[in-house]
Design an enzyme around this catalytic site. Structure first.
Site, PDB file in Angstrom:
ATOM      1  N   CYS B  82       0.917  -1.189  -0.003  1.00  0.00           N
ATOM      2  CA  CYS B  82      -0.204  -0.325   0.178  1.00  0.00           C
ATOM      3  C   CYS B  82       0.627   1.698  -0.024  1.00  0.00           C
ATOM      4  CB  CYS B  82      -0.618   0.105   1.065  1.00  0.00           C
ATOM      5  SG  CYS B  82      -2.596   1.283   0.663  1.00  0.00           S
ATOM      6  N   HIS B 192      -3.508  -5.266   0.032  1.00  0.00           N
ATOM      7  CA  HIS B 192      -3.534  -5.669   0.699  1.00  0.00           C
ATOM      8  C   HIS B 192      -3.773  -7.178   1.166  1.00  0.00           C
ATOM      9  CE1 HIS B 192      -3.398  -1.729   3.514  1.00  0.00           C
ATOM     10  NE2 HIS B 192      -4.492  -1.563   2.385  1.00  0.00           N
ATOM     11  N   GLU B 194      -2.692  -9.363   3.116  1.00  0.00           N
ATOM     12  CA  GLU B 194      -3.320  -9.692   4.398  1.00  0.00           C
ATOM     13  C   GLU B 194      -4.859  -9.820   4.503  1.00  0.00           C
ATOM     14  OE1 GLU B 194      -1.892  -6.590   3.713  1.00  0.00           O
ATOM     15  OE2 GLU B 194      -2.805  -5.258   5.127  1.00  0.00           O
TER      16      GLU B 194
END
Lengths: 272, 212
Positions: B82, B192, B194
């Site tokens: 990001c 992202h 994650e």
């Protein structure tokens, strides 16, 4: 092809437990937030929203433990709302593993909270939740009939912002309020029709469209979903960017995957 | 034991990043840290970022992390996420902010006039949600991941790489934009991993074993 429309199950949590009947087949514990989050994740939920409905503030820390536990195991975005009053509340929820924090009543009482939280943590993690109720031209709250289409009473529909779970009117116009919240730093609007919430008669599509067209940030439609067709309508007619529902998923009537398959069959881009 | 440092400069929640890494690399030691020493000692470095890039640059420097970040970007497996991707470039339109200049190129805001879908409908900013990631080249971090898999994005600025060979992946939002860059030991993504469920965990698992 491009960005997918999102389907977001909502979990109401109090005292560390998910409330509303949960009826997943094979679930060991029907109230365990972690287990339920896992189940929705497996079904293809795009995000999860946790609404802390705990009444007293001294018990609010329990939601932090829940978010910590879910965030350690479920790797999709998590939004948490309910009782957020201070920037410090936002910080604690984000640190516990929330990706976004939803602000509702406090945004009305203290709009600066939205600006402060957004300025500190970024608009991407600040959701402003708006509970809106239809008003007639004289300003009186008016129940709308499900699937209202005749609309003879008011040519120009208006909606008023309510707080405290839809109990207190504020006098604020919902569309103008959404615009103002965007200007102050909301990265997303979670829009709930108080007329439709719990009725299973579908979203207030006029409301959804009015707000979705008025702001540049994504709008999540909420309130009234009783069948999967309602989700399709929320996207196509309401022009929402995401749809949120609780009971149709909780009670095991439909899975998130079924919802997305129907949406895909109607030409809506979804993550399958 | 392999040490993965997740660089913490006080901008947002890094729990998800560290938990996801622990999930895919149970034998690694994952440290969320603002200690430059630990970053230097780590075998792998993850460089995340949330919020606004001017704040991210300032907070990184306030903690004296810049030399350790630059050293890691030169020498060891390095994953930017990001704003951690955006900071690697020369300059951002967000707050007219100079970046680290590891890569040539600019960080630009999604221009309002270009934000239309194929039917002419309005596209919202931030670009928030699951979008397809087209793999521009084969790369060890894409291993086992289908082309055009969806990843979770949330951002209002995107990178415009100064040289095309940096581009490892792109997405389409109004227009095609670069969402992954790769060079030598660096891989950096706008989305992202994650928060991107199976596809995200697969990318992180690839990173945990990557030998550039």
């Amino acid at each position: 092809m491009g960005l997918a429309k999102r389907v977001i199950p909502c979990l109401d949590v109090t005292h560390g437990r998910v409330v509303k009947g949960v009826n997943f087949v094979g679930l060991r514990d029907a109230g365990d937030p972690v287990e339920i989050a896992h189940r929705y994740d497996d079904q293809g939920a795009d995000e999860l929203t946790f609404l802390d409905i705990t009444a007293s503030s001294d018990e609010r820390d329990m939601i932090l433990h829940i978010i910590e536990a879910v965030a350690a195991q479920v790797f999709i975005p998590l939004t948490v709302g309910g009782g957020v009053r201070k920037v410090e509340d936002v910080r604690r929820l984000l640190n516990a593993g929330a990706d976004k924090v939803s602000i509702n009543t406090s945004a009305v009482h203290n709009p600066q909270l939205v600006a402060d939280a957004s300025g500190r943590y970024g608009a991407q993690c600040i959701v402003v939740a708006i509970d809106a109720k239809r008003v007639d031209p004289q300003g009186n709250a008016k129940r709308v009939e499900p699937q209202a289409g005749s609309g003879a009473a008011c040519a120009e529909p208006r909606w008023e912002v309510y707080t405290h779970g839809g109990r207190k009117p504020t006098g604020l116009d919902a569309v103008a309020w959404a615009r103002r919240m965007q200007l102050l730093g909301a990265g997303e609007i979670l829009l709930t029709s108080m007329d439709r919430d719990g009725t299973k008669s579908g979203f207030d599509l006029e409301l959804t469209r009015a707000v979705a067209d008025a702001v540049d940030v994504p709008v999540i439609a909420s309130g009234g979903v009783g069948k999967l067709e309602h989700l399709v309508a929320g996207i196509i007619e309401g022009r929402a960017d995401a749809v949120l529902a609780a009971s149709i998923f909780h009670y095991g009537e439909y899975s998130v995957r079924q919802a997305k398959e129907l949406m895909a069959s109607r030409g809506i881009e979804v993550r399958l | 034991m392999s040490l993965i440092a997740v660089i913490d400069y006080g901008m947002g929640n890094l729990r998800s990043v560290s938990k996801a890494l622990e999930h895919v690399a149970p034998h690694a030691q994952v440290h969320v840290t603002s200690d430059p020493e630990l970053v230097v000692r780590a075998q792998r470095v993850v460089f995340p970022g949330q919020g606004a890039m001017p704040d991210c640059m300032r907070e990184m420097d306030a903690r004296g992390l810049r030399p350790a970040v630059l050293e890691a970007a030169r020498t060891k497996p390095f994953l930017g996420i990001c704003i951690g991707l955006q900071m690697l470039f020369e300059h951002s339109e967000e707050g007219d902010t100079p970046g680290l200049g590891v890569f040539p190129g600019q960080v630009r805001r999604f221009p309002p006039q270009a934000m239309k879908d194929a039917q002419g409908g309005k596209l919202k900013v931030p670009h928030m949600g699951w979008n397809e990631v087209m793999q521009a080249e084969a790369h060890p971090l894409w291993q086992g991941i289908a082309d055009a898999n969806r990843y979770y994005f949330v951002h209002s600025f995107y990178v415009e790489a100064g040289k095309p060979e940096l581009v490892a992946g792109y997405s389409v939002y109004g227009f095609p934009f670069t969402c992954a860059v790769a060079q030598d030991n660096i891989f950096a993504v706008q989305f992202h991993p994650e928060k991107s469920q199976t596809a995200g965990l697969a990318l992180l698992a690839n990173f945990a074993t990557w030998k550039p």
